[in-house]
Write a protein that holds these residues in place. Sequence first.
Motif, PDB file in Angstrom:
ATOM      1  N   ARG A   1     -18.369   7.199 -10.752  1.00 54.71           N
ATOM      2  CA  ARG A   1     -17.911   8.051 -10.047  1.00 54.71           C
ATOM      3  C   ARG A   1     -16.968   8.681 -10.813  1.00 54.71           C
ATOM      4  O   ARG A   1     -15.933   7.731 -11.722  1.00 54.71           O
ATOM      5  CB  ARG A   1     -16.767   6.830  -8.817  1.00 54.71           C
ATOM      6  CG  ARG A   1     -17.135   6.025  -7.453  1.00 54.71           C
ATOM      7  CD  ARG A   1     -16.388   4.901  -7.063  1.00 54.71           C
ATOM      8  NE  ARG A   1     -16.535   3.870  -7.722  1.00 54.71           N
ATOM      9  CZ  ARG A   1     -17.132   2.690  -7.520  1.00 54.71           C
ATOM     10  NH1 ARG A   1     -18.510   2.897  -7.660  1.00 54.71           N
ATOM     11  NH2 ARG A   1     -17.205   1.725  -8.110  1.00 54.71           N
TER      12      ARG A   1
ATOM     13  N   ALA B   1      -7.221  16.602  -9.020  1.00 58.87           N
ATOM     14  CA  ALA B   1      -7.809  15.947  -9.163  1.00 58.87           C
ATOM     15  C   ALA B   1      -8.917  16.661 -10.230  1.00 58.87           C
ATOM     16  O   ALA B   1      -9.370  16.159 -10.961  1.00 58.87           O
ATOM     17  CB  ALA B   1      -9.486  16.303  -7.886  1.00 58.87           C
TER      18      ALA B   1
ATOM     19  N   HIS C   1     -12.698  10.204 -10.388  1.00 57.47           N
ATOM     20  CA  HIS C   1     -11.819  10.207  -9.821  1.00 57.47           C
ATOM     21  C   HIS C   1     -10.978  11.325  -9.735  1.00 57.47           C
ATOM     22  O   HIS C   1     -10.508  12.554  -8.988  1.00 57.47           O
ATOM     23  CB  HIS C   1     -10.741   9.138  -9.818  1.00 57.47           C
ATOM     24  CG  HIS C   1     -11.251   7.472  -9.685  1.00 57.47           C
ATOM     25  ND1 HIS C   1     -12.151   7.441  -7.862  1.00 57.47           N
ATOM     26  CD2 HIS C   1     -11.353   6.830  -9.754  1.00 57.47           C
ATOM     27  CE1 HIS C   1     -12.585   6.583  -8.374  1.00 57.47           C
ATOM     28  NE2 HIS C   1     -12.083   5.966  -9.302  1.00 57.47           N
ATOM     29  N   SER C   2     -10.610  11.626 -11.314  1.00 56.68           N
ATOM     30  CA  SER C   2      -9.772  13.371 -11.898  1.00 56.68           C
ATOM     31  C   SER C   2     -10.485  13.356 -13.292  1.00 56.68           C
ATOM     32  O   SER C   2     -10.744  11.843 -13.408  1.00 56.68           O
ATOM     33  CB  SER C   2      -8.640  12.794 -11.704  1.00 56.68           C
ATOM     34  OG  SER C   2      -8.175  12.063 -12.190  1.00 56.68           O
TER      35      SER C   2
ATOM     36  N   GLY D   1     -12.561   7.088 -13.717  1.00 56.67           N
ATOM     37  CA  GLY D   1     -13.444   6.758 -12.869  1.00 56.67           C
ATOM     38  C   GLY D   1     -14.597   6.156 -13.260  1.00 56.67           C
ATOM     39  O   GLY D   1     -13.604   4.943 -14.549  1.00 56.67           O
TER      40      GLY D   1
END
Lengths: 333, 333
Positions: free
Chosen positions: A157, A262, A159-160, A284
């Motif tokens: 994943r 982001a 996130h930013s 992430g």
Amino acid sequence: MNKPIRVIQCGLGVIGCNAARLVLEKKSLQLVGAVDPAPHVVGRDLGDVLDLGHKLGIRVADKLSTALQKKRADAVLHCTGSSFAGVYDQLAEIVRNGLHCVTSCEEALMPYYRAPKLAAQLNRLCARHGVSVLGTGVNPGFVMDTLATLTTAVCQRVHSINVLRVVDAATRREALQRKVGAGLEITEFRRLARELKIRHVGLTESLVFIAEALGWNLDEVDESIAPVLAEKTVQTKFLTVRKGQAAGVRQVATGWRRGKKALELELQMYVGARNPRDEIAVEGVPPMRVVVEGGTAGDEATPAILVNCLPRLIEATPGLQTMATIGLARAIL
Amino acid sequence: MNKPIRVIQCGLGVIGCNAARLVLEKKSLQLVGAVDPAPHVVGRDLGDVLDLGHKLGIRVADKLSTALQKKRADAVLHCTGSSFAGVYDQLAEIVRNGLHCVTSCEEALMPYYRAPKLAAQLNRLCARHGVSVLGTGVNPGFVMDTLATLTTAVCQRVHSINVLRVVDAATRREALQRKVGAGLEITEFRRLARELKIRHVGLTESLVFIAEALGWNLDEVDESIAPVLAEKTVQTKFLTVRKGQAAGVRQVATGWRRGKKALELELQMYVGARNPRDEIAVEGVPPMRVVVEGGTAGDEATPAILVNCLPRLIEATPGLQTMATIGLARAIL
């Protein structure tokens, strides 16, 4: 070994000349022509223009069609301008002549962003003529986009992503030192920045490239520019920056997604910058923190990546390519 | 949004289970089946096997053909073995069923190296069935090969490349701690290393991948393995390493080109390793030094890159692919 790729160099500014010199070194490439309408180069032997100390038997043509009368070619290295719309006609002419093209045009990294219609048109033209076009360079093209994007390949994943590039402009060519506003009074810097005469072109393109590659729809994108003030007088090979004057530029592109920041890309290019480096921080699972220590040396890296991408472009399916759609970019022989 | 890619998970070991869990999170993927002949999982609901706390309505099949009787699929995530020859029949069956395949098989990173005939055969089979196969993972697959190769894209010339990966095995799963020989007496370590029971598989594959990508013909390739001795007693969640015992492994692959050491890949995986990191040093013009600070977290990264490469593989021309021939690997949604 395959037959060498026959290359025409279009544009003989600093980057174009360095790209042409590099083509001459590569076994897999053959330099067959050069184009630049500037009066100080047109008609001269390319060996003289490149200061090689010997002739190449390649006369600099004023336009592409002239160069193509003499020699057949496979691809063009195109180093003339930063605006995709501004160089569109040149790219279209290259494609219509059945030639692949790697261009240093900064906006061509992600041409759909500022010129979606022209980009779609060029893509169709490429498909019709069975060739490809790619925009690349060190930045945009590598540090703040391609490398950052590959870094996410190991993330479950993301996130930013924050990318920071700090360049000591004192180590770069004179044109770049002027371009970042080194040595200007602050009011003058701000005026030129408003007129878009001081800026790094392509920061937002890098940001949009990452977002597109990750499949992210951004709510909003913006870009800001501010001078970095000299804390003391700095002398470079080309100019002097006095304390309180602009030492260079700090430029930030930001992308919001789902109400959060982001993506943030920050570029600092100023004379006397301490700890030059490229930093990619992915928040992430797992988090990733990648640092290019000392930073990627732009003046050497830009011609390198232009030249290195030629074989990757020729392998690709015909069309308008990006650094995300070609095979893995790497040094060539 | 395109239709989700329908995925079957083959192999439900630790990596396979984590890959399957990740597929369930991804909007662009749909988990439609699972295969593993192990008695403790076969016939059970996959939701139970993955400890999700709810059923998935997917029964673990003993073989691929059984899973395919229930559901149509597009691709397989294959996590069963390290030897390309050893998993060849499984890969061939996947391909014959018209399914793309991303495999964690370490030797499949560069299958032509150890099994050139089988690799060529699988490539032909892929072309005939219009699908592709790719071997990847965190290492081999990312840190010591793909990332190192991309780093050279900005180099005009590359003289040599050194990659160092230091992993604190104490942060990794039990199987990995055992695999690197943590807690063994040195004589026992050496015996198991000779029997190839202690080793990281794929270091030479990473090295050959880089050489192939750069077009380098290597004169010679070798790989060595030695224990790292514990300087003090270290306790992990799973085992105890006493002072003087093996804390883990130091493995080095070296490639010579034109009489010089051109490539050196060093992997240190031991419990208590200080300053874990991945370091890529390219001697060339310009030189490049890239550091992944803290290192790439393998247990999270491996399922991530397997899953993330699925769309890239499906876009590729049918055939046996490598991380150098697919589009830029990156996180997917």
